[in-house]
Scaffold this active site. Structure first.
Site, PDB file in Angstrom:
ATOM      1  N   ARG A  70      -7.239  -8.716 -35.149  1.00 53.57           N
ATOM      2  CA  ARG A  70      -6.994  -9.380 -36.844  1.00 53.57           C
ATOM      3  C   ARG A  70      -6.786 -10.924 -35.987  1.00 53.57           C
ATOM      4  O   ARG A  70      -5.841 -11.248 -34.920  1.00 53.57           O
ATOM      5  CB  ARG A  70      -6.052  -8.384 -36.721  1.00 53.57           C
ATOM      6  CG  ARG A  70      -5.275  -6.932 -35.813  1.00 53.57           C
ATOM      7  CD  ARG A  70      -4.508  -7.939 -35.261  1.00 53.57           C
ATOM      8  NE  ARG A  70      -3.963  -8.651 -35.566  1.00 53.57           N
ATOM      9  CZ  ARG A  70      -3.047  -9.575 -34.399  1.00 53.57           C
ATOM     10  NH1 ARG A  70      -3.086  -9.955 -33.804  1.00 53.57           N
ATOM     11  NH2 ARG A  70      -1.710 -10.195 -35.528  1.00 53.57           N
ATOM     12  N   GLY A  71      -6.257 -11.019 -36.633  1.00 51.61           N
ATOM     13  CA  GLY A  71      -4.842 -12.712 -36.934  1.00 51.61           C
ATOM     14  C   GLY A  71      -6.144 -13.716 -37.116  1.00 51.61           C
ATOM     15  O   GLY A  71      -7.626 -13.519 -36.789  1.00 51.61           O
ATOM     16  N   ALA A  72      -5.592 -14.854 -38.242  1.00 56.31           N
ATOM     17  CA  ALA A  72      -6.825 -15.599 -38.929  1.00 56.31           C
ATOM     18  C   ALA A  72      -7.649 -16.466 -38.495  1.00 56.31           C
ATOM     19  O   ALA A  72      -8.684 -15.702 -38.241  1.00 56.31           O
ATOM     20  CB  ALA A  72      -6.060 -16.472 -39.563  1.00 56.31           C
ATOM     21  N   ARG A 109     -11.593  -8.767 -45.125  1.00 58.31           N
ATOM     22  CA  ARG A 109     -10.322  -9.290 -45.456  1.00 58.31           C
ATOM     23  C   ARG A 109     -10.382 -10.398 -46.470  1.00 58.31           C
ATOM     24  O   ARG A 109     -11.145 -11.812 -45.933  1.00 58.31           O
ATOM     25  CB  ARG A 109      -9.962  -9.152 -44.485  1.00 58.31           C
ATOM     26  CG  ARG A 109      -9.613  -8.260 -43.066  1.00 58.31           C
ATOM     27  CD  ARG A 109      -8.619  -8.251 -42.316  1.00 58.31           C
ATOM     28  NE  ARG A 109      -7.875  -7.871 -42.571  1.00 58.31           N
ATOM     29  CZ  ARG A 109      -6.664  -8.082 -41.668  1.00 58.31           C
ATOM     30  NH1 ARG A 109      -6.205  -8.494 -40.970  1.00 58.31           N
ATOM     31  NH2 ARG A 109      -4.871  -8.028 -42.494  1.00 58.31           N
ATOM     32  N   GLN A 122       2.870  -5.447 -36.013  1.00 54.91           N
ATOM     33  CA  GLN A 122       2.599  -6.594 -35.020  1.00 54.91           C
ATOM     34  C   GLN A 122       2.852  -7.454 -34.312  1.00 54.91           C
ATOM     35  O   GLN A 122       3.120  -7.684 -32.953  1.00 54.91           O
ATOM     36  CB  GLN A 122       1.524  -7.512 -35.882  1.00 54.91           C
ATOM     37  CG  GLN A 122       0.081  -6.744 -36.347  1.00 54.91           C
ATOM     38  CD  GLN A 122       0.603  -6.568 -37.831  1.00 54.91           C
ATOM     39  OE1 GLN A 122       1.696  -6.113 -38.285  1.00 54.91           O
ATOM     40  NE2 GLN A 122      -0.525  -6.313 -38.946  1.00 54.91           N
ATOM     41  N   ASP A 170      -2.155 -17.683 -42.402  1.00 55.78           N
ATOM     42  CA  ASP A 170      -3.492 -16.761 -42.648  1.00 55.78           C
ATOM     43  C   ASP A 170      -4.023 -17.742 -43.264  1.00 55.78           C
ATOM     44  O   ASP A 170      -5.413 -17.848 -43.851  1.00 55.78           O
ATOM     45  CB  ASP A 170      -3.541 -15.533 -43.425  1.00 55.78           C
ATOM     46  CG  ASP A 170      -2.886 -14.732 -42.291  1.00 55.78           C
ATOM     47  OD1 ASP A 170      -1.208 -14.684 -42.075  1.00 55.78           O
ATOM     48  OD2 ASP A 170      -3.834 -14.099 -41.597  1.00 55.78           O
ATOM     49  N   ASN A 224       1.251 -16.121 -45.464  1.00 56.57           N
ATOM     50  CA  ASN A 224       1.211 -15.429 -44.186  1.00 56.57           C
ATOM     51  C   ASN A 224       2.114 -13.729 -44.421  1.00 56.57           C
ATOM     52  O   ASN A 224       1.820 -13.462 -44.857  1.00 56.57           O
ATOM     53  CB  ASN A 224       2.448 -15.908 -42.584  1.00 56.57           C
ATOM     54  CG  ASN A 224       2.299 -15.837 -41.385  1.00 56.57           C
ATOM     55  OD1 ASN A 224       1.263 -15.361 -41.367  1.00 56.57           O
ATOM     56  ND2 ASN A 224       3.318 -15.036 -40.468  1.00 56.57           N
ATOM     57  N   LYS A 225       2.228 -12.710 -43.314  1.00 55.01           N
ATOM     58  CA  LYS A 225       1.851 -11.973 -42.773  1.00 55.01           C
ATOM     59  C   LYS A 225       3.099 -11.759 -43.706  1.00 55.01           C
ATOM     60  O   LYS A 225       4.647 -12.177 -43.966  1.00 55.01           O
ATOM     61  CB  LYS A 225       2.538 -11.047 -41.917  1.00 55.01           C
ATOM     62  CG  LYS A 225       2.318  -9.309 -41.203  1.00 55.01           C
ATOM     63  CD  LYS A 225       1.866  -9.231 -42.010  1.00 55.01           C
ATOM     64  CE  LYS A 225       0.070  -8.745 -41.095  1.00 55.01           C
ATOM     65  NZ  LYS A 225      -0.673  -9.030 -42.196  1.00 55.01           N
TER      66      LYS A 225
HETATM   67  O1  MRU Z   1      -2.951  -8.918 -40.692  1.00 54.38           O
HETATM   68  P1  MRU Z   1      -2.282  -8.951 -39.542  1.00 54.38           P
HETATM   69  O2  MRU Z   1      -2.605  -9.008 -38.322  1.00 54.38           O
HETATM   70  O3  MRU Z   1      -4.476  -9.747 -38.686  1.00 54.38           O
HETATM   71  O4  MRU Z   1      -2.212 -10.041 -40.358  1.00 54.38           O
HETATM   72  C1  MRU Z   1      -1.617 -11.615 -38.558  1.00 54.38           C
HETATM   73  C2  MRU Z   1      -0.832 -12.955 -39.344  1.00 54.38           C
HETATM   74  O5  MRU Z   1      -0.048 -12.943 -40.732  1.00 54.38           O
HETATM   75  C3  MRU Z   1      -0.553 -13.929 -38.591  1.00 54.38           C
HETATM   76  O6  MRU Z   1       1.144 -14.333 -38.170  1.00 54.38           O
HETATM   77  C4  MRU Z   1      -1.519 -15.280 -38.844  1.00 54.38           C
HETATM   78  O7  MRU Z   1      -3.003 -14.729 -38.744  1.00 54.38           O
HETATM   79  C5  MRU Z   1      -1.689 -15.998 -37.986  1.00 54.38           C
HETATM   80  S1  MRU Z   1      -2.484 -16.255 -36.155  1.00 54.38           S
HETATM   81  C6  MRU Z   1      -2.689 -17.050 -35.909  1.00 54.38           C
END
Ligand code: MRU
Length: 366
Positions: free
Chosen positions: A53-55, A90, A203, A244, A254-255
């Site tokens: 996970r993470g962009a 996603r 996270q 993201d 973002n999250k």
């Molecule tokens: O749902 P996730 O865990 O994929 O969300 C991740 C985030 O929101 C991060 O802050 C974002 O992807 C930036 S990652 C370098």
């Protein structure tokens, strides 16, 4: 970055030269396990279930998912089907679409017989691009931390608040929000990180705390609701978060919960920076309101996973039985609350002009 002194990345090619290995993030922080992705479906499932996970990491995994598809069947039909399938896993992180578009652009003009090796090479390029971008985000961002350290009394720590995990676990290496922090720490600056737990999937508490701790960076986990209080009491020098998707005018997805931190930072005059590589900028979208926001299972709100004293990992109910829950996974912070963007090309204002100064090739007509 290091886990107990051993350098790791989040994704790498397996010894067979065909399948791909990842750190299974659904098991962290309780267990450190490597999972193998042998098919496109494995890659799609890893993205959907958040083993990765993470962009940026979602994008890198999707690129290898296409390579796995080309290894199985390099036809036009399979190329289109793999890209379509992976792209649906996603919706919010634009890095997924960016990486798939890069793969399509590279592979479509080739003869099927050439596609497999080209796909693995391109996926490796995407991984390399992310590592370089994230490292450079740190090189540019560390100056912001240095400046704060210089103005504090000698030895006083620089307190940085971050949300979710925008660390190396969300990318291939270094991370986005954490890269300036790792660079500062490695340079001997006295950094300390407030880690938002980041409900509902935690996270922050499970991943950011894990990676900072394993690298040795001083940090403290705080409940999501604590950030505003910490800022009011002068305990936060700056916020750095990841993203993201950043729109062409600088709105930031973002999250979920990032927006509230930005509001609190604005009210308390705490600098609020967003760190992201070029692959996170969606030049085709203007308004943050048009970013698709992923809605995830209510179970993530209603249940919690943890480890029992006997070592077993269990998921348990935490809410009133029968109550419904809503679980939007991201929110949008309007550009006006963002102090600046930290990118691989430098730091800019969170405006269209600011972004275009760093990426002039994106200006209309150029
Ligand atoms: O749902 P996730 O865990 O994929 O969300 C991740 C985030 O929101 C991060 O802050 C974002 O992807 C930036 S990652 C370098």
């Amino acid at each position: 970055m290091n886990i107990d002194g051993k350098p790791y990345r989040t994704i790498w090619l397996a010894h067979d030269g065909r399948s791909v290995e990842i750190i299974d993030q659904t098991r962290l922080p309780h267990a450190f396990e490597i999972a193998t992705l042998a098919t496109t479906e494995d890659a799609a499932r890893a993205i959907l279930t958040m083993q990765v996970r993470g962009a940026p990491l979602i994008g890198a995994t999707a690129a290898y998912g296409v390579a796995l598809a080309m290894a199985a069947d390099p036809s036009d039909v399979n190329l289109a089907a793999a890209i379509d399938h992976l792209g649906r896993q996603r919706p919010t992180a634009v890095n997924l679409k960016w990486a798939l578009e890069e793969m399509r652009r590279t592979l479509k003009p080739l003869a099927p017989s050439e596609r497999m090796s080209a796909a693995y090479a391109k996926a490796a390029d995407i991984v390399e691009d992310d590592m370089t971008s994230c490292r450079r985000i740190g090189v540019h961002g560390v100056g912001l931390i240095e400046r704060i350290a210089t103005h504090k009394r000698p030895g006083a720590r620089v307190n940085i608040l971050t949300h979710c995990n925008a660390g190396w676990l969300a990318c291939v290496d270094w991370g986005t929000a954490t890269s300036p922090i790792y660079h500062a720490f490695d340079a001997g600056l006295p950094v300390h990180v407030w880690v938002d737990e980041t409900r509902p999937r935690n996270q922050g508490a499970s991943l950011t705390a894990f990676e900072l701790g394993r690298h040795g960076v001083p940090h403290t986990i705080v409940a999501d609701n604590a950030g505003g209080h910490l800022m009011q009491h002068g305990l936060v020098d700056m916020c750095i978060v990841g993203s993201d998707r950043v729109t062409a005018i600088g709105d930031v997805a973002n999250k979920i919960g990032t927006y509230l931190k930005a509001l609190a930072a604005f009210d308390n005059r705490v600098p609020f920076y967003v760190a992201m590589p070029h692959s996170t900028i969606d030049w085709n979208l203007e308004r943050g309101a048009d970013i698709p926001i992923e809605e995830r299972s209510p179970d993530e709100v209603l249940k919690m996973t943890g480890r029992l004293p006997d070592g077993s990992i269990v998921t348990t109910d935490i809410a009133a039985p029968g109550s419904p829950a809503l679980n939007p996974a991201f929110d949008v912070t309007p550009a006006r609350y963002v102090t600046g963007f930290i990118t691989e090309r430098g730091i800019c204002q969170a405006t269209r002009d600011g972004l275009l100064e760093l990426y002039p090739e994106r200006a209309a007509g150029s």
